[in-house]
Write a protein that holds these residues in place. Structure first.
Motif: not given
Length: 179
Positions: A136-141
């Motif tokens: 999720i963090a990678a996608g948002i980043g």
């Protein structure tokens, strides 16, 4: 052993591969450094562009003040008055373009900083064994980073248009003083 058993073992292998992949990312400090350094470098680029745009905006404001001063001194119907008056709309357009570009650069700056912070947070959650949170963090980043690049490109396009207007204004002024 029917298809249900195969699905379970495929799911198990996929989960294990995913966990190994996340562990390798956490074990390699250079991958984390790369994920954080790229937005940091682009944040620096955004701030340099914002600084340059601020300087250009100040120059346009100074030029507008000089033109209005000359316009107030010129006699009604004089050729110089027409030359000075013709510059004001172009200066106003340039100022608006610079303000839009500045907004884009500030958006880019904020989004790049957010991307770096989210990347750090994503790297931290991997060490706690939360691969879903990492994804999720990678996608948002990535979304923040891509949006920041888009904002940077938009700002640069606006700066190109403003530069074209500045060059046209210089050519007009030179031509009007020669005539």
């Amino acid at each position: 052993m029917g298809p249900e058993h195969m699905r379970k073992s495929i799911t198990f292998v996929t989960a294990e591969d995913t966990m190994i992949e996340h562990t390798l990312v956490a074990a390699d400090p250079f991958s984390i450094l790369t994920v954080v350094a790229a937005p940091a470098v682009l944040t620096n680029a955004s701030s340099v562009l914002a600084l340059g745009t601020n300087n250009r905006l100040a120059r346009v404001a100074d030029r507008t003040h000089a033109v209005t001063t000359q316009l107030s001194k010129a006699e009604a119907g004089a050729r110089d008055r027409e030359v000075w008056a013709a510059q004001l709309p172009v200066l106003q357009t340039r100022a608006q373009l610079l303000l839009r570009a500045l907004r884009c650069f500030y958006w880019g700056l904020g989004l790049f900083a957010s991307s770096a912070l989210i990347s750090i947070a994503g790297s931290i959650v991997v060490s706690y064994g939360l691969p879903a949170a990492f994804e999720i963090a990678a996608g948002i980043g990535v979304v923040c980073g891509a949006s920041a690049v888009t904002a940077l490109v938009c700002g640069c396009v606006l700066m190109i248009r403003e530069t074209q207007l500045a060059i046209e204004g210089l050519a007009y002024e030179a031509k009007s003083h020669v005539s």
